[in-house]
Every structure is written in structure tokens, then in C-alpha cells.
Design an enzyme around this catalytic site. Structure first.
Site, PDB file in Angstrom:
ATOM      1  N   ASP A   1       0.849  -1.199   0.000  1.00  0.00           N
ATOM      2  CA  ASP A   1       0.000   0.000   0.000  1.00  0.00           C
ATOM      3  C   ASP A   1       0.882   1.246   0.000  1.00  0.00           C
ATOM      4  O   ASP A   1       1.913   1.285   0.680  1.00  0.00           O
ATOM      5  CB  ASP A   1      -0.861   0.085   1.282  1.00  0.00           C
ATOM      6  CG  ASP A   1      -1.944  -0.966   1.324  1.00  0.00           C
ATOM      7  OD1 ASP A   1      -2.224  -1.570   0.278  1.00  0.00           O
ATOM      8  OD2 ASP A   1      -2.499  -1.173   2.422  1.00  0.00           O
TER       9      ASP A   1
ATOM     10  N   ASP B   1       0.951   7.948   8.148  1.00  0.00           N
ATOM     11  CA  ASP B   1       1.241   6.539   8.457  1.00  0.00           C
ATOM     12  C   ASP B   1       2.627   6.439   9.084  1.00  0.00           C
ATOM     13  O   ASP B   1       2.850   5.702  10.056  1.00  0.00           O
ATOM     14  CB  ASP B   1       1.266   5.693   7.168  1.00  0.00           C
ATOM     15  CG  ASP B   1      -0.124   5.339   6.644  1.00  0.00           C
ATOM     16  OD1 ASP B   1      -0.993   5.008   7.448  1.00  0.00           O
ATOM     17  OD2 ASP B   1      -0.310   5.387   5.409  1.00  0.00           O
TER      18      ASP B   1
ATOM     19  N   GLU C   1       2.092  -2.956  10.664  1.00  0.00           N
ATOM     20  CA  GLU C   1       1.686  -2.933   9.258  1.00  0.00           C
ATOM     21  C   GLU C   1       2.727  -2.201   8.413  1.00  0.00           C
ATOM     22  O   GLU C   1       2.925  -2.510   7.245  1.00  0.00           O
ATOM     23  CB  GLU C   1       0.332  -2.224   9.110  1.00  0.00           C
ATOM     24  CG  GLU C   1      -0.165  -2.219   7.674  1.00  0.00           C
ATOM     25  CD  GLU C   1      -1.356  -1.311   7.417  1.00  0.00           C
ATOM     26  OE1 GLU C   1      -1.774  -0.588   8.327  1.00  0.00           O
ATOM     27  OE2 GLU C   1      -1.852  -1.329   6.292  1.00  0.00           O
ATOM     28  N   GLU C   2       3.362  -1.219   9.010  1.00  0.00           N
ATOM     29  CA  GLU C   2       4.264  -0.356   8.246  1.00  0.00           C
ATOM     30  C   GLU C   2       5.677  -0.899   8.100  1.00  0.00           C
ATOM     31  O   GLU C   2       6.516  -0.272   7.467  1.00  0.00           O
ATOM     32  CB  GLU C   2       4.297   1.047   8.859  1.00  0.00           C
ATOM     33  CG  GLU C   2       2.932   1.722   8.954  1.00  0.00           C
ATOM     34  CD  GLU C   2       2.198   1.800   7.617  1.00  0.00           C
ATOM     35  OE1 GLU C   2       2.865   1.895   6.564  1.00  0.00           O
ATOM     36  OE2 GLU C   2       0.955   1.715   7.606  1.00  0.00           O
TER      37      GLU C   2
ATOM     38  N   ASP D   1      -1.476  -1.767  13.968  1.00  0.00           N
ATOM     39  CA  ASP D   1      -1.760  -0.973  12.767  1.00  0.00           C
ATOM     40  C   ASP D   1      -1.718   0.471  13.268  1.00  0.00           C
ATOM     41  O   ASP D   1      -2.677   0.960  13.869  1.00  0.00           O
ATOM     42  CB  ASP D   1      -3.148  -1.327  12.221  1.00  0.00           C
ATOM     43  CG  ASP D   1      -3.527  -0.490  11.005  1.00  0.00           C
ATOM     44  OD1 ASP D   1      -2.771   0.425  10.638  1.00  0.00           O
ATOM     45  OD2 ASP D   1      -4.599  -0.766  10.427  1.00  0.00           O
TER      46      ASP D   1
ATOM     47  N   LEU E   1      -1.885   3.350  11.959  1.00  0.00           N
ATOM     48  CA  LEU E   1      -2.908   4.271  11.448  1.00  0.00           C
ATOM     49  C   LEU E   1      -3.875   3.489  10.559  1.00  0.00           C
ATOM     50  O   LEU E   1      -3.513   3.086   9.454  1.00  0.00           O
ATOM     51  CB  LEU E   1      -2.268   5.405  10.656  1.00  0.00           C
ATOM     52  CG  LEU E   1      -3.239   6.570  10.541  1.00  0.00           C
ATOM     53  CD1 LEU E   1      -3.222   7.404  11.811  1.00  0.00           C
ATOM     54  CD2 LEU E   1      -2.908   7.430   9.355  1.00  0.00           C
ATOM     55  N   ASP E   2      -5.059   3.265  11.090  1.00  0.00           N
ATOM     56  CA  ASP E   2      -6.085   2.558  10.317  1.00  0.00           C
ATOM     57  C   ASP E   2      -7.000   3.582   9.658  1.00  0.00           C
ATOM     58  O   ASP E   2      -7.425   4.544  10.303  1.00  0.00           O
ATOM     59  CB  ASP E   2      -6.892   1.646  11.236  1.00  0.00           C
ATOM     60  CG  ASP E   2      -7.988   0.924  10.468  1.00  0.00           C
ATOM     61  OD1 ASP E   2      -7.659   0.153   9.553  1.00  0.00           O
ATOM     62  OD2 ASP E   2      -9.173   1.162  10.758  1.00  0.00           O
TER      63      ASP E   2
ATOM     64  N   GLU F   1      -5.396  -6.249  12.748  1.00  0.00           N
ATOM     65  CA  GLU F   1      -6.723  -5.681  12.488  1.00  0.00           C
ATOM     66  C   GLU F   1      -7.801  -6.654  12.988  1.00  0.00           C
ATOM     67  O   GLU F   1      -8.603  -6.323  13.856  1.00  0.00           O
ATOM     68  CB  GLU F   1      -6.894  -5.363  10.986  1.00  0.00           C
ATOM     69  CG  GLU F   1      -6.008  -4.193  10.556  1.00  0.00           C
ATOM     70  CD  GLU F   1      -6.112  -3.812   9.084  1.00  0.00           C
ATOM     71  OE1 GLU F   1      -6.106  -2.609   8.774  1.00  0.00           O
ATOM     72  OE2 GLU F   1      -6.157  -4.721   8.229  1.00  0.00           O
TER      73      GLU F   1
HETATM   74  P1  AHG Z   1      -5.345   0.813   6.404  1.00  0.00           P
HETATM   75  O1  AHG Z   1      -5.622   2.281   6.284  1.00  0.00           O
HETATM   76  O2  AHG Z   1      -4.619   0.451   7.679  1.00  0.00           O
HETATM   77  O3  AHG Z   1      -4.699   0.199   5.182  1.00  0.00           O
HETATM   78  O4  AHG Z   1      -6.728   0.023   6.608  1.00  0.00           O
HETATM   79  C1  AHG Z   1      -7.835   0.335   5.832  1.00  0.00           C
HETATM   80  C2  AHG Z   1      -8.765  -0.860   5.894  1.00  0.00           C
HETATM   81  C3  AHG Z   1      -9.905  -0.726   6.862  1.00  0.00           C
HETATM   82  O5  AHG Z   1      -9.802   0.223   7.813  1.00  0.00           O
HETATM   83  C4  AHG Z   1     -11.114  -0.487   6.014  1.00  0.00           C
HETATM   84  O6  AHG Z   1     -12.223  -1.099   6.558  1.00  0.00           O
HETATM   85  C5  AHG Z   1     -10.716  -1.071   4.698  1.00  0.00           C
HETATM   86  O7  AHG Z   1      -9.322  -1.032   4.631  1.00  0.00           O
HETATM   87  C6  AHG Z   1     -11.286  -0.324   3.537  1.00  0.00           C
HETATM   88  O8  AHG Z   1     -10.954  -1.025   2.398  1.00  0.00           O
HETATM   89  P2  AHG Z   1     -11.580  -0.602   0.972  1.00  0.00           P
HETATM   90  O9  AHG Z   1     -10.919   0.674   0.591  1.00  0.00           O
HETATM   91  O10 AHG Z   1     -11.195  -1.786   0.089  1.00  0.00           O
HETATM   92  O11 AHG Z   1     -13.078  -0.495   1.155  1.00  0.00           O
HETATM   93 MN    MN Z   2      -5.852  -0.767   8.792  1.00  0.00          MN
HETATM   94 MN    MN Z   3      -2.763   1.255   8.567  1.00  0.00          MN
END
Ligand code: AHG
Ligand code: MN
Ligand code: MN
Length: 350
Positions: free
Chosen positions: A64, A70, A92-93, A111, A113-114, A278
Site C-alpha cells: 500500500d 502513516d 503494518e508499516e 496498525d 494508522l487505520d 486488524e
Molecule cells: P489501512 O488504512 O490500515 O490500510 O486500513 C484500511 C482498511 C480498513 O480500515 C477499512 O475497513 C478497509 O481497509 C477499507 O478497504 P476498501 O478501501 O477496500 O473499502
Molecule cells: Mn488498517
Molecule cells: Mn494502517
């Protein structure tokens, strides 16, 4: 400890009294709370030099794109946990699990920063963490600390940076809600014994993925969407914030169900969410709040992890709803495609 106390009082009651591991837990929480306070101030402060959600130009363990925040969150929480003396760290990072202190008693998966995509839209974002006991093998093989099933968690929770900065946490004896008081600069205990209300007809799923879902999920959502005229015999509401912390928080407060299933897109066979930092912590909280969390069929907390950043299909919320999704997966109420009223399913109420 009653309402109105602080995080420190909760740590006295839930952690410090139970020997060295409890004391290590308390230390980890004190340090993480410091990081969360600093992060919440940063999130609320007018940014200089561009938006907070700007891309950092780097990628995380999962490929990602990382945002600047983050990386700031990662630095704050890893520094705080190093100071707290924990044994092993997984984020995660960061690609690899690391040993911070070989004699440390805890292993923390985080995680930092979610909900990164919500930074610039001023929607809630958070930090999710899972705390496991340290294992001796981790000194030679740090990842081994994170091959323990979620059932082994000593504590888990998340900070959420929204209109309020809150901490939802369990030490395995119920779920507590604390809210950061800007006046006291401390987390205040607002409620203990949080339970997921069982009867909320509300679901959360990224419905833009409908065509990629497998049939059980399509049918479950179809039946919700049909409302009173469908087999469920009642109307459903939908909410999707896109930060799991925020969707989960809503479910802890007013019930419902959250789904991020595996789907047919390449790379999404196991959904999107990561097991160790998560799904496991939110599953532990859900179970402690009288709810449930599965991969669609099996309990998340019983899953034996095989790699630190593995993904897992995730269904969590009130126990009856999570069980109903399982029935759809196992086809315990076989489709009655010829039924004139409901097409693919027989009459299912509730
Ligand atoms: P992160 O920002 O740590 O990568 O997590 C995002 C996760 C979670 O929080 C959320 O429910 C989901 O990704 C959203 O995914 P989509 O964009 O595929 O909907
Ligand atoms: Mn997350
Ligand atoms: Mn995250």
C-alpha cells in the site's frame, strides 16, 4: 474502578496487580496512550507544508502507498513501545517483526494508522493493537511471537481519532471505553462492560465490490437489501465509513455487522484486513462485548497464523448476525430458487 477514573486507575485494577506481565502491560498502555495523545494533537493541528494525508512516496509491508501520517504514527508508536520495554514488535508499516528487548514479556502487533484514506476527509481514523505474551523462540526468530492464535491475546484495543479521541480496550474481562479529556490531558473511563446491542438491523460492507463477492455474501446482502419484502422480513440500514476502527466503534455502540469478505479479485482471496493487527484485536473486543467475529465460518481467534502480514476474511458484530452469515456460507438454509416470494432463499426472519 468506577466511571470517571483515569486510564491509570483502570491499569491498577486490570493489569498491575497481576504480576510482572500485568506490570509490563500497564507500562505498554501508559506509553501507547502518550503516543495516541501526541498523534491526536497532530491530527487536530492545521498542517503546514501540505495536507496530512499527502503521499510519502513509499509503500508499506503490503505494497500500500504510505501517507506521511502513516509514517509519523509508526514512529510514535514504535518509539513508545520500545520505551515500554516490550519484547517483540510487528507493524503494518514494517516488513519484518523485530525484537526490541529480548527479556521483554510482551509481543505487540499494531496498525499504527487505520483508515489512511480518510485522513484528508476529516473522518475518524485510528490505531489498532494486539498484545500477546512474548515467546522464547522470538529472540532467534522474531516472527514466531506472531504465530500465536488470537485466543492468546492478553489485551487488545484501538484508539480512535474522531470528534473525540477514545480508547476501546479489553484485558479479557469485558470491554472498557475511555475518552481523552483535553482538559485533563488524560483518558477518562466512561463505561465498562460494553456489550454490542443485539438487535440492530444495520450492515457495513464496501458494496462496490458486489460483483466480486462469492454467492453466500451476495445472497446475504441481497436479503438485507430486500428489507420487509424479502426473506428477513425487516428493513436494514447500511453504513460504511472505510476506517475499520470507526465501523467497529459504531457496532460496539449500537450494534450491527461488519463484513470484509474474501472475494474474486486477484489478491483479495483472503479479503483485505490483516489478521494480526486488524482482525484479531477487533475479534477479541467483539467476543468480550458479547458479539462474535469469524472468517465467515470459523472463529477468528482460533486461527493459527502462518505469516505476520497475512490477510483474513472478516465478519464481526452481534453474535446472531455473525452466525447468520455462517449459515449462508454453509448453506444451512438451502436456497429455494423457485420460491415465488423470495427467489433465492426461503423465509428467514430476524
Ligand atoms: P489501512 O488504512 O490500515 O490500510 O486500513 C484500511 C482498511 C480498513 O480500515 C477499512 O475497513 C478497509 O481497509 C477499507 O478497504 P476498501 O478501501 O477496500 O473499502
Ligand atoms: Mn488498517
Ligand atoms: Mn494502517
Amino acid at each position: 474502578m468506577g466511571q470517571g477514573g483515569t486510564l491509570d486507575g483502570l491499569l491498577d485494577a486490570e493489569a498491575r496487580a497481576s504480576g510482572p506481565v500485568g506490570q509490563a502491560l500497564a507500562e505498554a498502555f501508559v506509553c501507547m496512550a502518550g503516543a495516541a495523545k501526541a498523534l491526536s494533537v497532530l491530527i487536530a493541528t492545521p498542517p503546514v507544508g501540505g495536507r496530512l494525508g499527502a503521499k510519502a512516496g513509499t509503500a508499506n509491508s503490503d505494497g500500500d502507498q504510505q501517507k506521511k501520517l502513516d509514517i509519523v504514527a509508526e514512529d510514535l508508536f514504535s518509539d513508545s513501545l520500545r520505551k515500554a520495554g516490550i519484547g517483540a514488535y510487528l507493524s503494518e508499516e514494517v516488513e519484518e517483526a523485530t525484537v526490541f528487548h529480548p527479556a521483554g514479556l510482551l509481543a505487540v502487533a499494531i496498525d499504527p494508522l487505520d483508515g489512511s484514506s480518510n485522513i484528508d476527509v476529516n473522518a475518524p481514523i485510528g490505531t489498532i493493537f494486539s498484545i500477546l505474551p512474548m515467546v522464547a523462540e522470538a529472540v532467534a526468530d522474531p516472527a514466531s511471537a506472531f504465530r500465536q492464535p488470537g485466543r492468546k491475546q492478553l489485551a487488545a484495543g484501538f484508539f480512535i481519532y474522531g470528534p473525540q479521541t477514545s480508547l476501546v480496550v479489553t484485558f479479557g474481562k469485558g470491554v472498557h471505553l475511555l475518552v481523552l479529556s483535553p482538559e485533563l490531558n488524560d483518558f477518562v473511563l466512561v463505561e465498562s462492560g460494553i456489550t454490542i446491542p443485539p438487535d440492530m438491523p444495520e450492515y457495513a460492507i464496501n458494496a462496490s465490490n458486489y460483483r466480486h463477492w462469492h454467492e453466500p455474501v451476495q445472497t446475504y446482502i441481497d436479503d438485507c437489501v430486500r428489507g420487509e419484502e424479502g426473506p428477513r422480513g425487516r428493513n436494514f440500514n447500511m453504513r460504511w465509513i472505510g476506517s475499520m476502527v470507526a465501523d467497529a466503534y459504531r457496532i460496539f455502540m449500537r450494534g450491527g455487522i461488519f463484513l470484509y469478505p474474501g472475494d474474486k479479485r486477484p489478491g483479495y482471496e483472503q479479503g483485505r484486513l490483516r489478521l494480526m493487527y486488524e482482525a484479531n484485536p477487533v475479534a477479541f473486543l467483539a467476543e468480550q462485548a458479547g458479539g462474535a467475529a469469524t472468517d465467515g465460518i470459523d472463529n477468528i481467534l482460533d486461527r493459527k497464523p502462518h505469516s505476520p502480514h497475512q490477510r483474513v476474511p472478516f465478519v464481526m458484530g452481534s453474535a446472531d448476525k455473525v452466525e447468520r452469515v455462517r449459515e449462508y456460507y454453509l448453506d444451512l438454509n438451502p436456497p429455494t430458487r423457485d420460491a415465488p416470494l423470495f427467489g433465492r432463499r426461503g423465509l428467514l426472519r430476524g
